[in-house]
Write a protein that holds these residues in place. Structure first.
Motif, PDB file in Angstrom:
ATOM      1  N   GLY A   1       0.790  -1.216   0.000  1.00  0.00           N
ATOM      2  CA  GLY A   1       0.000   0.000   0.000  1.00  0.00           C
ATOM      3  C   GLY A   1       0.828   1.274   0.000  1.00  0.00           C
ATOM      4  O   GLY A   1       0.292   2.363  -0.172  1.00  0.00           O
ATOM      5  N   ALA A   2       2.142   1.148   0.181  1.00  0.00           N
ATOM      6  CA  ALA A   2       2.995   2.344   0.159  1.00  0.00           C
ATOM      7  C   ALA A   2       3.124   2.904  -1.251  1.00  0.00           C
ATOM      8  O   ALA A   2       3.485   4.063  -1.418  1.00  0.00           O
ATOM      9  CB  ALA A   2       4.373   2.022   0.739  1.00  0.00           C
ATOM     10  N   GLY A   3       2.843   2.081  -2.246  1.00  0.00           N
ATOM     11  CA  GLY A   3       2.951   2.559  -3.625  1.00  0.00           C
ATOM     12  C   GLY A   3       4.235   2.123  -4.306  1.00  0.00           C
ATOM     13  O   GLY A   3       4.727   2.810  -5.200  1.00  0.00           O
ATOM     14  N   LYS A   4       4.772   0.982  -3.898  1.00  0.00           N
ATOM     15  CA  LYS A   4       6.031   0.500  -4.463  1.00  0.00           C
ATOM     16  C   LYS A   4       5.961   0.323  -5.977  1.00  0.00           C
ATOM     17  O   LYS A   4       6.886   0.716  -6.693  1.00  0.00           O
ATOM     18  CB  LYS A   4       6.440  -0.840  -3.824  1.00  0.00           C
ATOM     19  N   SER A   5       4.882  -0.247  -6.467  1.00  0.00           N
ATOM     20  CA  SER A   5       4.772  -0.514  -7.909  1.00  0.00           C
ATOM     21  C   SER A   5       4.701   0.773  -8.713  1.00  0.00           C
ATOM     22  O   SER A   5       5.411   0.934  -9.713  1.00  0.00           O
ATOM     23  CB  SER A   5       3.555  -1.388  -8.204  1.00  0.00           C
TER      24      SER A   5
ATOM     25  N   VAL B   1      -4.549   0.466   0.400  1.00  0.00           N
ATOM     26  CA  VAL B   1      -4.949  -0.882  -0.026  1.00  0.00           C
ATOM     27  C   VAL B   1      -6.466  -1.010  -0.066  1.00  0.00           C
ATOM     28  O   VAL B   1      -7.001  -1.688  -0.947  1.00  0.00           O
ATOM     29  CB  VAL B   1      -4.306  -2.031   0.802  1.00  0.00           C
ATOM     30  N   VAL B   2      -7.161  -0.352   0.856  1.00  0.00           N
ATOM     31  CA  VAL B   2      -8.620  -0.378   0.817  1.00  0.00           C
ATOM     32  C   VAL B   2      -9.118   0.361  -0.423  1.00  0.00           C
ATOM     33  O   VAL B   2     -10.002  -0.130  -1.146  1.00  0.00           O
ATOM     34  CB  VAL B   2      -9.229   0.211   2.114  1.00  0.00           C
ATOM     35  N   MET B   3      -8.560   1.517  -0.709  1.00  0.00           N
ATOM     36  CA  MET B   3      -8.966   2.283  -1.897  1.00  0.00           C
ATOM     37  C   MET B   3      -8.654   1.502  -3.177  1.00  0.00           C
ATOM     38  O   MET B   3      -9.435   1.519  -4.122  1.00  0.00           O
ATOM     39  CB  MET B   3      -8.276   3.652  -1.919  1.00  0.00           C
ATOM     40  N   ARG B   4      -7.512   0.827  -3.204  1.00  0.00           N
ATOM     41  CA  ARG B   4      -7.165   0.010  -4.378  1.00  0.00           C
ATOM     42  C   ARG B   4      -8.194  -1.091  -4.570  1.00  0.00           C
ATOM     43  O   ARG B   4      -8.629  -1.362  -5.697  1.00  0.00           O
ATOM     44  CB  ARG B   4      -5.762  -0.583  -4.219  1.00  0.00           C
ATOM     45  N   CYS B   5      -8.626  -1.723  -3.490  1.00  0.00           N
ATOM     46  CA  CYS B   5      -9.636  -2.775  -3.585  1.00  0.00           C
ATOM     47  C   CYS B   5     -10.937  -2.212  -4.152  1.00  0.00           C
ATOM     48  O   CYS B   5     -11.538  -2.809  -5.051  1.00  0.00           O
ATOM     49  CB  CYS B   5      -9.870  -3.411  -2.226  1.00  0.00           C
ATOM     50  N   LEU B   6     -11.357  -1.083  -3.638  1.00  0.00           N
ATOM     51  CA  LEU B   6     -12.609  -0.472  -4.110  1.00  0.00           C
ATOM     52  C   LEU B   6     -12.505  -0.056  -5.580  1.00  0.00           C
ATOM     53  O   LEU B   6     -13.431  -0.260  -6.362  1.00  0.00           O
ATOM     54  CB  LEU B   6     -12.966   0.738  -3.247  1.00  0.00           C
TER      55      LEU B   6
ATOM     56  N   ARG C   1      -9.442  -8.257  -4.586  1.00  0.00           N
ATOM     57  CA  ARG C   1     -10.544  -8.787  -3.788  1.00  0.00           C
ATOM     58  C   ARG C   1     -10.498  -8.205  -2.378  1.00  0.00           C
ATOM     59  O   ARG C   1      -9.459  -7.681  -1.959  1.00  0.00           O
ATOM     60  CB  ARG C   1     -10.438 -10.303  -3.706  1.00  0.00           C
ATOM     61  N   LEU C   2     -11.608  -8.322  -1.679  1.00  0.00           N
ATOM     62  CA  LEU C   2     -11.663  -7.945  -0.277  1.00  0.00           C
ATOM     63  C   LEU C   2     -10.952  -9.044   0.501  1.00  0.00           C
ATOM     64  O   LEU C   2     -11.331 -10.211   0.416  1.00  0.00           O
ATOM     65  CB  LEU C   2     -13.123  -7.824   0.171  1.00  0.00           C
ATOM     66  N   ASP C   3      -9.904  -8.690   1.226  1.00  0.00           N
ATOM     67  CA  ASP C   3      -9.075  -9.695   1.892  1.00  0.00           C
ATOM     68  C   ASP C   3      -8.701  -9.192   3.287  1.00  0.00           C
ATOM     69  O   ASP C   3      -7.708  -8.479   3.456  1.00  0.00           O
ATOM     70  CB  ASP C   3      -7.827  -9.953   1.039  1.00  0.00           C
ATOM     71  N   LEU C   4      -9.501  -9.553   4.275  1.00  0.00           N
ATOM     72  CA  LEU C   4      -9.291  -9.070   5.632  1.00  0.00           C
ATOM     73  C   LEU C   4      -7.949  -9.527   6.204  1.00  0.00           C
ATOM     74  O   LEU C   4      -7.319  -8.788   6.973  1.00  0.00           O
ATOM     75  CB  LEU C   4     -10.443  -9.491   6.531  1.00  0.00           C
ATOM     76  N   GLU C   5      -7.499 -10.710   5.832  1.00  0.00           N
ATOM     77  CA  GLU C   5      -6.201 -11.192   6.297  1.00  0.00           C
ATOM     78  C   GLU C   5      -5.075 -10.287   5.790  1.00  0.00           C
ATOM     79  O   GLU C   5      -4.134  -9.958   6.509  1.00  0.00           O
ATOM     80  CB  GLU C   5      -5.967 -12.630   5.833  1.00  0.00           C
TER      81      GLU C   5
END
Length: 166
Positions: A11-15, A96-101, A116-120
């Motif tokens: 989620g830091a934006g490495k890619s 990561v939440v925004m990316r999922c949405l 996908r939504l992945d709580l783990e």
């Protein structure tokens, strides 16, 4: 900078950072997620994943994004620069939440691996600063002491760094 590792919490934006850095430096970019994940979020066998990394790091110039601590020993000896996106957990979790949405159902991370939504996974991101960051910092110090280390602590710092590189 000819052989650059980009590490940090999911989620830091490495890619995105790596793509932009690679473009600025004229270097090829490899995303470890694309080497590791097979369709259906199935991990690659270790031997295949390691062989793919060894092929990339054997070349004279690259930007590689991703942590994969168990195989850092393959990349660190060849890296001349390590960029550590050391962002606060709230930034990474929000991203990561925004990316999922935004990307739900799309396979942008790796072919055949839809977002996908992945709580783990979200729990991993939340725990990263306390559990995984220390291990990453230790590996970088032990195996990457020879490399130039650049620590960016937030998106603004990263943006400014990329602006200077362009």
């Amino acid at each position: 900078m000819r052989r650059v590792m980009v590490v940090g919490c999911s989620g830091a934006g490495k890619s995105t950072f790596s793509r932009r850095l690679g473009a600025a430096l004229g270097l090829p970019v490899t995303h470890l997620d694309r080497l590791y994940w097979r369709p259906g979020w199935t991990p690659a066998p270790d031997a295949e994943f390691h062989a793919a990394q060894q092929e990339v790091v054997a070349s004279d110039a690259w930007v590689i994004d991703g942590n994969y601590g168990a195989s850092m020993h393959l990349r660190l000896p060849r890296a001349d620069t390590i960029v550590f996106l050391d962002y606060p957990r709230r930034v990474c979790l929000r991203r990561v939440v925004m990316r999922c949405l935004r990307d739900y159902g799309q396979d942008n991370q790796a072919p055949g691996c839809p977002e996908r939504l992945d709580l783990e996974f979200y729990s991993y991101v939340w725990r990263w600063p306390k559990h995984h960051r220390k291990r990453t910092v230790r590996r970088l110090a032990e195996q990457g002491a020879h490399a130039r280390r650049i620590v960016l602590t937030g998106p603004r710092e990263a943006e400014e760094f990329l602006r200077r590189m362009a």
